[in-house]
Design a protein around this motif. Structure first.
Motif, PDB file in Angstrom:
ATOM      1  N   VAL A  65      56.162 -91.996 -16.789  1.00  0.00           N
ATOM      2  CA  VAL A  65      56.586 -90.874 -15.950  1.00  0.00           C
ATOM      3  C   VAL A  65      57.509 -89.952 -16.751  1.00  0.00           C
ATOM      4  O   VAL A  65      58.374 -90.438 -17.482  1.00  0.00           O
ATOM      5  N   PRO A  66      57.341 -88.624 -16.645  1.00  0.00           N
ATOM      6  CA  PRO A  66      58.223 -87.708 -17.374  1.00  0.00           C
ATOM      7  C   PRO A  66      59.687 -87.947 -17.027  1.00  0.00           C
ATOM      8  O   PRO A  66      60.005 -88.338 -15.912  1.00  0.00           O
ATOM      9  N   GLY A  67      60.557 -87.709 -17.987  1.00  0.00           N
ATOM     10  CA  GLY A  67      61.983 -87.971 -17.808  1.00  0.00           C
ATOM     11  C   GLY A  67      62.562 -87.243 -16.605  1.00  0.00           C
ATOM     12  O   GLY A  67      62.192 -86.108 -16.318  1.00  0.00           O
ATOM     13  N   PHE A  68      63.492 -87.916 -15.952  1.00  0.00           N
ATOM     14  CA  PHE A  68      64.139 -87.332 -14.776  1.00  0.00           C
ATOM     15  C   PHE A  68      65.502 -86.763 -15.151  1.00  0.00           C
ATOM     16  O   PHE A  68      66.300 -87.428 -15.795  1.00  0.00           O
ATOM     17  N   GLN A  69      65.768 -85.523 -14.752  1.00  0.00           N
ATOM     18  CA  GLN A  69      67.072 -84.927 -15.001  1.00  0.00           C
ATOM     19  C   GLN A  69      67.690 -84.509 -13.686  1.00  0.00           C
ATOM     20  O   GLN A  69      67.093 -83.712 -12.954  1.00  0.00           O
ATOM     21  N   PRO A  70      68.877 -85.020 -13.379  1.00  0.00           N
ATOM     22  CA  PRO A  70      69.498 -84.641 -12.112  1.00  0.00           C
ATOM     23  C   PRO A  70      69.775 -83.140 -12.095  1.00  0.00           C
ATOM     24  O   PRO A  70      70.085 -82.557 -13.119  1.00  0.00           O
ATOM     25  N   GLY A  71      69.625 -82.547 -10.940  1.00  0.00           N
ATOM     26  CA  GLY A  71      69.869 -81.110 -10.849  1.00  0.00           C
ATOM     27  C   GLY A  71      68.594 -80.307 -10.991  1.00  0.00           C
ATOM     28  O   GLY A  71      68.405 -79.301 -10.325  1.00  0.00           O
ATOM     29  N   ARG A  72      67.701 -80.786 -11.861  1.00  0.00           N
ATOM     30  CA  ARG A  72      66.403 -80.115 -12.008  1.00  0.00           C
ATOM     31  C   ARG A  72      65.539 -80.431 -10.805  1.00  0.00           C
ATOM     32  O   ARG A  72      65.761 -81.414 -10.110  1.00  0.00           O
ATOM     33  N   SER A  73      64.516 -79.631 -10.580  1.00  0.00           N
ATOM     34  CA  SER A  73      63.606 -79.924  -9.479  1.00  0.00           C
ATOM     35  C   SER A  73      63.003 -81.301  -9.686  1.00  0.00           C
ATOM     36  O   SER A  73      62.496 -81.620 -10.750  1.00  0.00           O
ATOM     37  N   SER A  74      63.104 -82.134  -8.664  1.00  0.00           N
ATOM     38  CA  SER A  74      62.659 -83.511  -8.845  1.00  0.00           C
ATOM     39  C   SER A  74      61.305 -83.756  -8.189  1.00  0.00           C
ATOM     40  O   SER A  74      60.854 -84.888  -8.108  1.00  0.00           O
ATOM     41  N   LEU A  75      60.660 -82.685  -7.726  1.00  0.00           N
ATOM     42  CA  LEU A  75      59.385 -82.850  -7.016  1.00  0.00           C
ATOM     43  C   LEU A  75      58.335 -83.545  -7.876  1.00  0.00           C
ATOM     44  O   LEU A  75      57.659 -84.472  -7.429  1.00  0.00           O
ATOM     45  N   ASP A  76      58.221 -83.089  -9.127  1.00  0.00           N
ATOM     46  CA  ASP A  76      57.239 -83.682 -10.050  1.00  0.00           C
ATOM     47  C   ASP A  76      57.537 -85.152 -10.244  1.00  0.00           C
ATOM     48  O   ASP A  76      56.655 -85.999 -10.214  1.00  0.00           O
ATOM     49  N   PHE A  77      58.827 -85.410 -10.458  1.00  0.00           N
ATOM     50  CA  PHE A  77      59.259 -86.786 -10.700  1.00  0.00           C
ATOM     51  C   PHE A  77      58.895 -87.674  -9.511  1.00  0.00           C
ATOM     52  O   PHE A  77      58.268 -88.722  -9.659  1.00  0.00           O
ATOM     53  N   LEU A  78      59.251 -87.235  -8.318  1.00  0.00           N
ATOM     54  CA  LEU A  78      58.998 -88.045  -7.131  1.00  0.00           C
ATOM     55  C   LEU A  78      57.504 -88.197  -6.874  1.00  0.00           C
ATOM     56  O   LEU A  78      57.028 -89.267  -6.497  1.00  0.00           O
ATOM     57  N   GLN A  79      56.769 -87.125  -7.111  1.00  0.00           N
ATOM     58  CA  GLN A  79      55.324 -87.166  -6.926  1.00  0.00           C
ATOM     59  C   GLN A  79      54.687 -88.232  -7.825  1.00  0.00           C
ATOM     60  O   GLN A  79      53.795 -88.957  -7.409  1.00  0.00           O
TER      61      GLN A  79
END
Ligand SMILES: Nc1nc2c(ncn2[C@@H]2O[C@H](COP(=O)(O)OP(=O)(O)OP(=O)(O)O)[C@@H](O)[C@H]2O)c(=O)[nH]1
Ligand SMILES: [Mg+2]
Length: 350
Positions: A65-79
């Motif tokens: 999964v692509p890296g998660f960065q707080p503050g950035r849109s997390s939609l992709d991450f959650l998807q």
């Protein structure tokens, strides 16, 4: 079975993913899926015994999964993690001048950020559902029951705890499962150490991280992507010696795979012969009939009996014949609960 590998950017996710799946590199930030072979010394030993033409290990699908960065849109991450069965969170502890860190080395903070993101996503989902149910109360006879369970979920999230830590009865469990909550998914933390930290047995924020993981009942695996990469280049015997020098019994990849297995309630049984030694994955508690169905639906449909020898017994005796002579060979029926490590021949008739 699909496992999502998550974490901050540059934590070592893709390196571990490649080692788990022997999959080629992809561009940073791109999600990818590959099949990982579960290392299992029992399969190796059975292969040694039978010298089969083919050896098949159990597999798990891993999702980088692509890296998660707080503050950035997390939609992709959650998807990306919506439909996985379990999560492995890779936390960076390694120091490296080649891989600068913007925030500094902080595996505990990184874990909290990740956990927070998942808690908030569940919270949002829960609130929406609670609102809708409140409106339906009186009209929908089931709404009351569901409301009660979701209120319990809300209390748990309010304590900053994941939903997997909430004890539920079978019915409630079924209800909650249908929501696919993120914090309901089994989670394993893998802290990525450098060689110095591995040798010293300590790393930054160690105490906070370990206390938090214990509070959440999340297992912790210490790995070093760097060391794993080096081991993967070695022959089996050299790898064993190298690991022994580090005071480790098996590679981090094997430990991740095994922890995933144990944590998801999975076990292995084997079929073994001159043609093939094959490891099969089932859930703990599955019956012989169900296990047969894993191999082929005909075996389940026409199930007559299972001929079973425990792996340890077979290895100790050295052959199926010897195991029979010593009375370690059992005939079991449909309802027999298969045990981890059973070597089974199914008799069937269709
Ligand atoms: N020194 C050292 N470098 C490491 C270690 N693990 C990973 N790296 C390096 O750190 C960089 C990032 O590793 P990746 O596996 O690509 O990180 P990632 O988590 O997939 O990053 P994103 O895909 O950008 O989110 C690479 O250059 C790796 O070679 C380690 O244990 N020690
Ligand atoms: Mg990556």
């Amino acid at each position: 079975m699909k496992i999502g590998i998550i974490g901050k950017p540059q934590a070592g996710k893709s390196v571990l993913f490649r080692l788990l799946t022997k999959h080629g590199a992809a561009a940073s930030g791109k999600a990818q899926l590959a099949v990982g072979r579960i290392p299992d010394p029992r399969v190796d030993a059975l292969a040694e015994l039978y010298k089969p033409r083919k050896v098949t290990y159990a597999t798990i699908d891993f999702w980088d999964v692509p890296g998660f960065q707080p503050g950035r849109s997390s939609l992709d991450f959650l998807q990306s993690v919506r439909d996985v069965d379990a999560l492995v969170a890779v936390l960076r502890a390694f120091e490296s001048d080649l891989v600068p860190s913007i925030t500094g080395i902080q595996p505990y903070t990184d874990f909290k950020d990740l956990q927070q993101e998942l808690l908030i996503a569940d919270w949002t989902l829960l609130e929406t559902r609670l609102e809708r149910l409140a409106k339906q109360r009186g009209k929908n006879p089931k709404a009351g029951e569901e409301l009660a369970v979701l209120e319990k979920c809300r209390e748990t999230l309010e304590q900053d705890l994941p939903l997997r830590s909430l004890k539920l009865n079978a019915e409630e469990e079924k209800l909650v499962r249908s929501y696919d909550f993120f914090t309901k998914k089994p989670l394993i933390a893998a802290v990525n150490l450098d060689e110095g930290q591995m040798a010293a047995g300590s790393y930054p924020q160690e105490e906070e991280l370990e206390a938090e993981l214990a509070r959440m009942d999340v297992p912790l695996i210490k790995v070093s992507a760097q060391i794993e990469a080096e081991i993967s280049e070695l022959e089996a015997e050299d790898a064993r010696l190298f690991l022994a020098e580090l005071g480790l019994a098996e590679s981090g990849i094997a430990r991740i795979a095994r922890t995933v297995y144990a944590h998801l309630g999975l076990i292995s049984f084997f079929t073994a012969g001159e043609k093939e030694v094959h490891s099969w994955t089932i859930r703990r508690g599955d019956t012989a009939c169900r296990a047969a169905g894993k191999i082929h639906s005909d075996l389940e449909r026409g199930f007559i009996r299972a001929e079973v020898v425990a792996y340890e017994d077979l290895l100790r005796c050295g052959s199926m014949q010897k195991a029979k002579e010593q009375g370690l060979f059992r005939l079991e029926g449909k309802e027999y609960i298969v045990q981890d490590g059973d070597v089974i021949t199914f008799r069937f008739n269709v």
